[in-house]
Design an enzyme around this catalytic site. Structure first.
Site, PDB file in Angstrom:
ATOM      1  N   TYR A 146       0.819  -1.219   0.000  1.00  0.00           N
ATOM      2  CA  TYR A 146       0.000   0.000   0.000  1.00  0.00           C
ATOM      3  C   TYR A 146       0.851   1.268   0.000  1.00  0.00           C
ATOM      4  CZ  TYR A 146      -3.786  -3.229   1.315  1.00  0.00           C
ATOM      5  OH  TYR A 146      -4.685  -4.257   1.352  1.00  0.00           O
ATOM      6  N   LYS A 195       3.940 -15.369   2.740  1.00  0.00           N
ATOM      7  CA  LYS A 195       3.820 -16.157   1.509  1.00  0.00           C
ATOM      8  C   LYS A 195       5.253 -16.479   1.078  1.00  0.00           C
ATOM      9  CE  LYS A 195       1.280 -17.838  -1.876  1.00  0.00           C
ATOM     10  NZ  LYS A 195       0.444 -19.027  -1.689  1.00  0.00           N
ATOM     11  N   ASP A 227      -2.532 -18.195   2.498  1.00  0.00           N
ATOM     12  CA  ASP A 227      -3.711 -18.877   1.945  1.00  0.00           C
ATOM     13  C   ASP A 227      -4.235 -19.922   2.924  1.00  0.00           C
ATOM     14  OD1 ASP A 227      -1.211 -19.902   1.387  1.00  0.00           O
ATOM     15  OD2 ASP A 227      -1.741 -20.789  -0.534  1.00  0.00           O
ATOM     16  N   ASP A 251      -4.737  -6.719   6.341  1.00  0.00           N
ATOM     17  CA  ASP A 251      -5.963  -6.021   5.965  1.00  0.00           C
ATOM     18  C   ASP A 251      -7.070  -7.046   5.705  1.00  0.00           C
ATOM     19  OD1 ASP A 251      -7.750  -4.137   5.117  1.00  0.00           O
ATOM     20  OD2 ASP A 251      -6.759  -3.720   3.202  1.00  0.00           O
ATOM     21  N   ASP A 255     -10.236  -8.474   8.552  1.00  0.00           N
ATOM     22  CA  ASP A 255     -11.665  -8.376   8.232  1.00  0.00           C
ATOM     23  C   ASP A 255     -12.325  -9.752   8.294  1.00  0.00           C
ATOM     24  OD1 ASP A 255     -11.774  -5.684   7.991  1.00  0.00           O
ATOM     25  OD2 ASP A 255     -12.489  -5.652   5.919  1.00  0.00           O
TER      26      ASP A 255
END
Ligand code: NAD
Length: 360
Positions: A146, A195, A227, A251, A255
């Site tokens: 980001y 990852k 994942d 992020d 959520d």
């Protein structure tokens, strides 16, 4: 002992829910012998109305001068509020990004806890929710994809977009240290999510987290690919204590973890910098649709205030008491409209604050 706290009531339901959190904090102060000296700070729409901008330098200085900031929520209805006629950098949300940057808040903490009394709201299968869960997502907030260099170009008639995921070892180390420190205040387990089978940034992340772990022999470290983590959060959320991860993974996972609790009005959050300073706010927004009606659930803000006691003021006993009071109120059958179910007593924002303060 006196502590200086900045308070940002904000917009929408913000002022209503922050008032109740202050009520509960004051009750905890009486019982545990501390005093909070609040200074109100204007931010978001409330600041636009007075100063024409969502965040002033003076507001930042006031925030910096305290030990922590307690915030409601900012923003209005994007379709009807005049704040959204302004250019993006003058809208309420720009204030939030501005204060996070000015205060260097790089660590975002979002607990996801399943209250036994609210288990019916959990969207997971009953045999999974029966085990309960109590985890905290520690997300890096100021680096990664980001904040990396990005651009869009057209090459030989083909449009191409590039985003850059970059972390240096210092950025990883400081968030890992926060993660391990906070695990020591919880169940002493860190699951670092990356990852590393694909990304260089994740391989560096894993190496630095392992280096930091050597200073915390009492904390159990595990690694998980992102994942797999997304699957495990719905398959077996009870396995997690602290989940430590980079910005974009955090992020998405935070959520997901929030949603498996099923109760948006219950979710607290904190953003910390390198010192003990933090900004504490509910995970939900300013809910302009229910503002001023005394029906908003103040519990997310009250639990954020409990996090402030624990992480910025080191008042762990008082934080425990506030969290226990929330559990007691739920066990006694009181609910605001958003979490109400058959057989429970429906109460408003103010009464919920009173009931929790009484039980501290
Ligand atoms: P929201 O979280 O404000 O509301 C979503 C839904 O949940 C609404 O139906 C609302 O009534 C309900 N809700 C939220 N909090 C509640 C509570 N405490 N008690 C009972 N019901 C509650 O999200 P939104 O509608 O997408 O956004 C509204 C405004 O909030 C926007 O301006 C948005 O930019 C802003 N926002 C601010 C923050 C922040 O300050 N950190 C975060 C998210 C959204």
């Amino acid at each position: 002992m006196k502590h200086r706290i900045g308070v940002i009531p904000g917009d929408g339901i913000g002022p209503e829910i922050v008032r109740e959190a202050q009520k509960v904090l004051d009750a905890a102060g009486k019982k545990y012998d501390f005093e909070l000296d609040y200074t109100e700070i204007l931010m978001g729409g409330a600041s636009i109305d007075v100063h024409g901008v969502p965040l002033t330098d003076e507001a930042i200085e006031t925030a910096k001068s305290g030990e922590a900031v307690l915030m409601g929520s900012i923003g209005g209805d994007a379709k009807t509020s005049p704040w959204y006629q302004l250019p993006p950098n003058r809208r309420p949300e720009a204030g939030l990004l501005g204060i996070r940057k000015a205060l260097n808040l790089f660590a975002n903490l979002r607990p996801a806890y399943l209250y036994e009394e609210l288990r019916a709201a959990c969207p997971l299968r009953e045999d999974i929710s029966a085990a309960g869960f109590d985890m905290l997502i520690m997300r890096e907030l100021t680096g990664g994809l980001y904040f990396g260099e990005r651009h869009t170009v057209t090459e030989n008639g083909l449009r191409k977009a590039v985003d850059t995921l970059e972390y240096n070892e210092n950025e990883i180390r400081r968030i890992a240290v926060k993660g391990f420190d906070i695990a020591r205040k919880r169940r002493h387990k860190v699951c670092s999510v990356d990852k590393a089978n694909v990304l260089d940034s994740s391989r560096l992340w894993r190496a630095v987290v392992e280096e930091v772990a050597r200073d915390y022999p009492d904390v159990e470290l595990s690694h998980m690919l992102v994942d797999n983590c997304a699957m495990q959060l719905v398959k077996d959320p009870a396995q997690f204590d602290v989940i430590l991860t980079e910005n974009m993974f955090g992020d998405i996972l935070s959520d997901e973890a929030s949603m498996v609790t099923g109760s948006i009005g219950m979710l607290s959050s904190a953003s910390l910098n390198e010192t003990k300073f933090g900004l504490y706010e509910p995970s939900h927004g300013s809910a302009p649709d229910i503002a001023g009606q005394n029906i908003a659930n103040p519990i997310a803000t009250i639990l954020s205030a409990a996090m402030m006691l624990r992480y910025s003021l080191d008042l762990d006993e008082a934080a425990d008491a506030v969290e226990a009071a929330v559990r007691k109120v739920l066990a006694d059958g009181y609910r605001t409209a958003d979490i109400w179910s058959e057989g429970c007593m429906k109460v408003g924002t103010i009464q919920m604050g009173d009931l929790i303060a009484e039980r501290v």
